[in-house]
Each structure stands twice: as C-alpha cells, then as structure tokens.
Enzyme design. Structure first.
Site, mmCIF file in Angstrom:
data_model
loop_
_atom_site.group_PDB
_atom_site.id
_atom_site.type_symbol
_atom_site.label_atom_id
_atom_site.label_comp_id
_atom_site.label_asym_id
_atom_site.label_seq_id
_atom_site.Cartn_x
_atom_site.Cartn_y
_atom_site.Cartn_z
ATOM 1 N N ASP A 49 32.017 60.807 49.661
ATOM 2 C CA ASP A 49 30.915 59.775 49.840
ATOM 3 C C ASP A 49 30.242 60.347 50.841
ATOM 4 O O ASP A 49 30.720 60.966 52.129
ATOM 5 C CB ASP A 49 31.792 58.769 50.064
ATOM 6 C CG ASP A 49 32.411 58.093 49.091
ATOM 7 O OD1 ASP A 49 32.137 58.400 47.731
ATOM 8 O OD2 ASP A 49 33.149 57.173 49.132
ATOM 9 N N ASP B 264 32.343 50.827 36.203
ATOM 10 C CA ASP B 264 33.319 50.252 36.985
ATOM 11 C C ASP B 264 33.473 49.041 35.966
ATOM 12 O O ASP B 264 32.653 48.486 35.869
ATOM 13 C CB ASP B 264 32.614 49.926 38.337
ATOM 14 C CG ASP B 264 32.376 50.988 38.980
ATOM 15 O OD1 ASP B 264 33.058 52.328 38.656
ATOM 16 O OD2 ASP B 264 31.491 51.047 39.947
#
Length: 251
Positions: free
Chosen positions: A11, A130
């Site tokens: 990230d 997701d």
C-alpha cells in the site's frame, strides 16, 4: 496445473509503503521500490502496488513511482487505486505496470472493464472484488468495504469475466484483517465458477491459512502484506513450507 503464486501487496501513500488496519493508524514500513526489489529477489511471483490515497495531487507522484518500479523490478507487478477511466489505466500501463486493478469504478460503470480490455487486452485487467455476507448472501462492497451495493459476488465475478477481466482479486471483508483464515468454501465455489484465475486477499494469519486457500479454496494465488513487511515469514520460507504441504509453488 500452473504453480500457485505468492504476491506481496504494498500500500502506497505519498510515495512510501504504509500499513494499517482499514487504512487507519498507518505506519511507514519502507520505500516501495526497495521493498519490491527485495521481495522480487526473494522469489515473489508478482507484486501488487495500491495507491491508497488516490487523490489528484498524488497521481503524478504515483505515476513517477510506477516508472521507478518498472526500471528496478524484474517480475510482473499490478497497480491500482483511483483508476476510473481508460486514461487512468493508460497512464499507469504506459509508465511500465504489467496490469492494473479496478474495483469501485468498475461497479459504478462495468463498461470500464470492457474499455480497458479492448485497448490493452484482458491479461492487463484485474478486477478486485470486496464482499461481505449479508443475510447469507455475499454482497459486493465498494470504497474499501464501506459502501454496500446490490451486486452479488458470484454473478458480479461472472459478469466482469464476460466483460473482459483477466483475473479476479477477491477479499472477504468479514475476514480481512482478522488473520483467522479465508472462507475457503466460498473461494472454491468462486474459482470453480470462473475460467480466469482468482487471487485470495485478506485473512492470512499463518502458512496453514495460505495453504488451505490455495488447496481447498482452489485459489490460484495468495496476496499478503503484513506477514512480509514485518518479517513474520520470508517468501522462501513460506514457499518451502507450502511445498511440504503439497502446494506446488515456484521455488
């Protein structure tokens, strides 16, 4: 059968690799180029870089970073975060990324998947999904799991495959960050319903968890972050242990 892939996830915010829980309490864990080079040297099969701020002022920074990564890394890498147009995808692919990943923007406009695949080929397009269980149904979420949609996991995965996705990266929001393993029955059903590879993301707390989702869950690859960033296990150690559990990996 192709060997299973191990994919570290980095990230990125402000040009640095960070790690937190649901993007809160972010801690700096290193330079994304140096970390990526280390993981590549250790035997990672691919890398995923996610621009977690994805704001307009960060876009030039991230594009420059992708160019630096491409110059240094000798394994395939995927980039994502804030990609909402063919132009966004083009900018990153032209900078040297091997694939891009789209999530919320694809839910808002599924034709985006077709548009990117038509321009670059389906092998360049990873759709991240997701989802969480609501009353026994896997409902697709967007914006980091914060917004529930009417879409259902299996039908949405099939739709994006038909629209040109070359790969699915599925995260169970019920398991993400819990380090309690993956919903392997769900992964097995998802993988068996598709003709494209599925990457398992979120929930890994042990080698056994990863082995289970790659074996019983039929996933083609496992994505992980903290266990590598914090040195809980190295990629060579993970692969050796997976091999002893009869999971075929590239050693």
């Amino acid at each position: 059968m192709p060997a299973k892939r191990i994919i570290p996830c980095l990230d990125v915010r402000g040009g640095r690799t960070v790690k937190g829980i649901n993007f809160e309490g972010l801690a700096d864990v290193g330079d994304p180029v140096e970390l990526g080079a280390r993981y590549a040297a250790q035997g990672a099969d691919e890398l995923v870089y996610l621009d977690i701020s994805a704001s307009r002022e960060e876009r030039a920074t991230f594009t420059g970073l992708v160019s630096r990564i491409a110059e240094r890394i000798n394994i395939p890498f995927t980039v994502g975060g804030g990609i909402s147009s063919v132009g966004d995808a083009a900018r990153l692919l032209d900078a040297g990324a091997d694939k891009i990943t789209v999530n919320s923007a694809a839910v808002a406009d599924p034709s985006l998947v077709e548009a990117i695949a038509s321009r670059y080929g389906r092998q360049f397009v990873v759709v991240a999904i997701d989802a969480r269980q609501v009353d026994g149904t896997w409902r697709v979420t967007t914006h980091g799991g914060s917004r529930l949609t009417d879409r259902e996991l299996f039908s949405w995965a099939l739709e994006v495959e038909n629209r040109g996705a070359g790969e699915i990266m599925f995260t169970s929001m019920d398991h993400d960050g819990t380090r309690s393993g993956y919903p392997c029955d769900t992964f097995a059903r998802l993988c068996d319903s598709l003709n494209i590879p599925v990457i398992a993301s979120g929930g890994a707390g042990s080698v056994e968890d990863i082995a289970q989702v790659l074996g019983d869950g039929h996933a083609d690859a496992a994505l992980a972050a903290s266990i590598f960033h914090y040195g809980e296990i190295t990629i060579p150690e993970l692969k050796r242990k997976l091999s002893t559990l009869n999971i075929e990996v590239r050693l």
